[in-house]
Design an enzyme around this catalytic site. Sequence first.
Site, PDB file in Angstrom:
ATOM      1  N   LYS A  11       0.825  -1.212   0.000  1.00 55.87           N
ATOM      2  CA  LYS A  11       0.000   0.000   0.000  1.00 55.87           C
ATOM      3  C   LYS A  11       0.863   1.268   0.000  1.00 55.87           C
ATOM      4  O   LYS A  11       2.075   1.206   0.248  1.00 55.87           O
ATOM      5  CB  LYS A  11      -0.926  -0.040   1.212  1.00 55.87           C
ATOM      6  CG  LYS A  11      -1.922  -1.195   1.170  1.00 55.87           C
ATOM      7  CD  LYS A  11      -2.951  -1.062   2.274  1.00 55.87           C
ATOM      8  CE  LYS A  11      -3.947  -2.208   2.233  1.00 55.87           C
ATOM      9  NZ  LYS A  11      -5.013  -2.047   3.234  1.00 55.87           N
ATOM     10  N   TYR A  51     -12.564  -2.233  -3.726  1.00 61.21           N
ATOM     11  CA  TYR A  51     -13.025  -2.378  -2.337  1.00 61.21           C
ATOM     12  C   TYR A  51     -14.556  -2.333  -2.238  1.00 61.21           C
ATOM     13  O   TYR A  51     -15.086  -1.996  -1.178  1.00 61.21           O
ATOM     14  CB  TYR A  51     -12.402  -1.290  -1.464  1.00 61.21           C
ATOM     15  CG  TYR A  51     -10.992  -1.621  -1.005  1.00 61.21           C
ATOM     16  CD1 TYR A  51     -10.730  -2.753  -0.242  1.00 61.21           C
ATOM     17  CD2 TYR A  51      -9.926  -0.789  -1.314  1.00 61.21           C
ATOM     18  CE1 TYR A  51      -9.448  -3.058   0.192  1.00 61.21           C
ATOM     19  CE2 TYR A  51      -8.626  -1.089  -0.885  1.00 61.21           C
ATOM     20  CZ  TYR A  51      -8.406  -2.232  -0.130  1.00 61.21           C
ATOM     21  OH  TYR A  51      -7.136  -2.538   0.306  1.00 61.21           O
ATOM     22  N   ASN A 114      -2.130   0.176   6.552  1.00 60.72           N
ATOM     23  CA  ASN A 114      -1.639  -1.061   7.189  1.00 60.72           C
ATOM     24  C   ASN A 114      -0.696  -1.872   6.284  1.00 60.72           C
ATOM     25  O   ASN A 114      -0.656  -3.092   6.345  1.00 60.72           O
ATOM     26  CB  ASN A 114      -2.811  -1.905   7.721  1.00 60.72           C
ATOM     27  CG  ASN A 114      -3.735  -2.401   6.633  1.00 60.72           C
ATOM     28  OD1 ASN A 114      -3.590  -2.019   5.474  1.00 60.72           O
ATOM     29  ND2 ASN A 114      -4.674  -3.255   6.986  1.00 60.72           N
ATOM     30  N   HIS A 117      -2.261  -5.432   1.700  1.00 61.82           N
ATOM     31  CA  HIS A 117      -3.555  -6.107   1.592  1.00 61.82           C
ATOM     32  C   HIS A 117      -3.287  -7.588   1.364  1.00 61.82           C
ATOM     33  O   HIS A 117      -2.275  -7.948   0.747  1.00 61.82           O
ATOM     34  CB  HIS A 117      -4.324  -5.541   0.391  1.00 61.82           C
ATOM     35  CG  HIS A 117      -5.501  -6.376  -0.013  1.00 61.82           C
ATOM     36  ND1 HIS A 117      -6.696  -6.321   0.660  1.00 61.82           N
ATOM     37  CD2 HIS A 117      -5.642  -7.311  -0.999  1.00 61.82           C
ATOM     38  CE1 HIS A 117      -7.537  -7.188   0.091  1.00 61.82           C
ATOM     39  NE2 HIS A 117      -6.921  -7.788  -0.912  1.00 61.82           N
ATOM     40  N   GLU A 128      -9.450 -10.876  -7.337  1.00 61.82           N
ATOM     41  CA  GLU A 128      -8.491  -9.774  -7.209  1.00 61.82           C
ATOM     42  C   GLU A 128      -7.333  -9.920  -8.211  1.00 61.82           C
ATOM     43  O   GLU A 128      -6.860  -8.933  -8.785  1.00 61.82           O
ATOM     44  CB  GLU A 128      -7.981  -9.698  -5.763  1.00 61.82           C
ATOM     45  CG  GLU A 128      -9.108  -9.271  -4.815  1.00 61.82           C
ATOM     46  CD  GLU A 128      -8.768  -9.376  -3.333  1.00 61.82           C
ATOM     47  OE1 GLU A 128      -7.657  -9.856  -2.993  1.00 61.82           O
ATOM     48  OE2 GLU A 128      -9.605  -8.976  -2.513  1.00 61.82           O
TER      49      GLU A 128
HETATM   50  P1  CMP Z   1      -7.368  -4.651   3.583  1.00 63.75           P
HETATM   51  O1  CMP Z   1      -6.840  -6.000   3.948  1.00 63.75           O
HETATM   52  O2  CMP Z   1      -6.788  -3.981   2.410  1.00 63.75           O
HETATM   53  O3  CMP Z   1      -8.965  -4.731   3.392  1.00 63.75           O
HETATM   54  C1  CMP Z   1      -9.834  -3.648   3.659  1.00 63.75           C
HETATM   55  C2  CMP Z   1      -9.141  -2.499   4.278  1.00 63.75           C
HETATM   56  O4  CMP Z   1      -9.968  -1.572   4.929  1.00 63.75           O
HETATM   57  C3  CMP Z   1      -8.214  -2.989   5.383  1.00 63.75           C
HETATM   58  O5  CMP Z   1      -7.124  -3.688   4.839  1.00 63.75           O
HETATM   59  C4  CMP Z   1      -7.892  -1.701   6.106  1.00 63.75           C
HETATM   60  O6  CMP Z   1      -6.865  -0.976   5.465  1.00 63.75           O
HETATM   61  C5  CMP Z   1      -9.201  -0.949   5.941  1.00 63.75           C
HETATM   62  N1  CMP Z   1      -9.957  -0.971   7.191  1.00 63.75           N
HETATM   63  C6  CMP Z   1     -10.530  -2.031   7.779  1.00 63.75           C
HETATM   64  N2  CMP Z   1     -11.147  -1.657   8.920  1.00 63.75           N
HETATM   65  C7  CMP Z   1     -10.952  -0.329   9.026  1.00 63.75           C
HETATM   66  C8  CMP Z   1     -11.335   0.647   9.988  1.00 63.75           C
HETATM   67  N3  CMP Z   1     -12.062   0.301  11.059  1.00 63.75           N
HETATM   68  N4  CMP Z   1     -10.953   1.922   9.798  1.00 63.75           N
HETATM   69  C9  CMP Z   1     -10.228   2.267   8.709  1.00 63.75           C
HETATM   70  N5  CMP Z   1      -9.825   1.371   7.742  1.00 63.75           N
HETATM   71  C10 CMP Z   1     -10.191   0.104   7.925  1.00 63.75           C
END
Ligand code: CMP
Length: 134
Positions: A11, A51, A114, A117, A128
């Site tokens: 990311k 998403y 984070n 993904h 995906e």
């Molecule tokens: P990812 O695995 O990419 O899948 C969905 C993404 O949404 C997740 O990682 C996080 O980056 C984001 N996400 C999930 N929960 C939250 C939250 N409570 N607040 C903000 N972002 C979130």
Amino acid sequence: MSGNKTFTIIKPDAYEAAYSGPIIEKIESAGFKILNMRLERLDNPRAGKFYAVHKDKPFFERLCAYMCSGPIIVIELEKENAVEDFRKLIGATNPEDADEGTIRKLYAKSIEANAVHGSDSDENAQIEINFFFS
Ligand code: CMP
């Protein structure tokens, strides 16, 4: 029987912090083979499409804006039991809850930024992979 493919995105936060190299090294060291990889820049409609499953969540707009905030690296990976093993390797969505030594514990900034993904099922992994590599 579990599948042997998964999909990941490095990311914008991890790319910007120059963590792509260490993250890819960790992925390969864990036994994953890179089948496809590309530097990519998402726009808002495309991030929203990727998403779409989260479109009713309160964080959806911010998540899409964040995913468009800089370059990402999209990667198709192969390994036995790929989806489950990759999710163990990256750790919990929120880095505060991630186990020591996982990619998110080491490199993620927050639940949104984070670092990586990871697909959550064999079916979504294929969707995906097709989204970026077909
Ligand atoms: P990812 O695995 O990419 O899948 C969905 C993404 O949404 C997740 O990682 C996080 O980056 C984001 N996400 C999930 N929960 C939250 C939250 N409570 N607040 C903000 N972002 C979130």
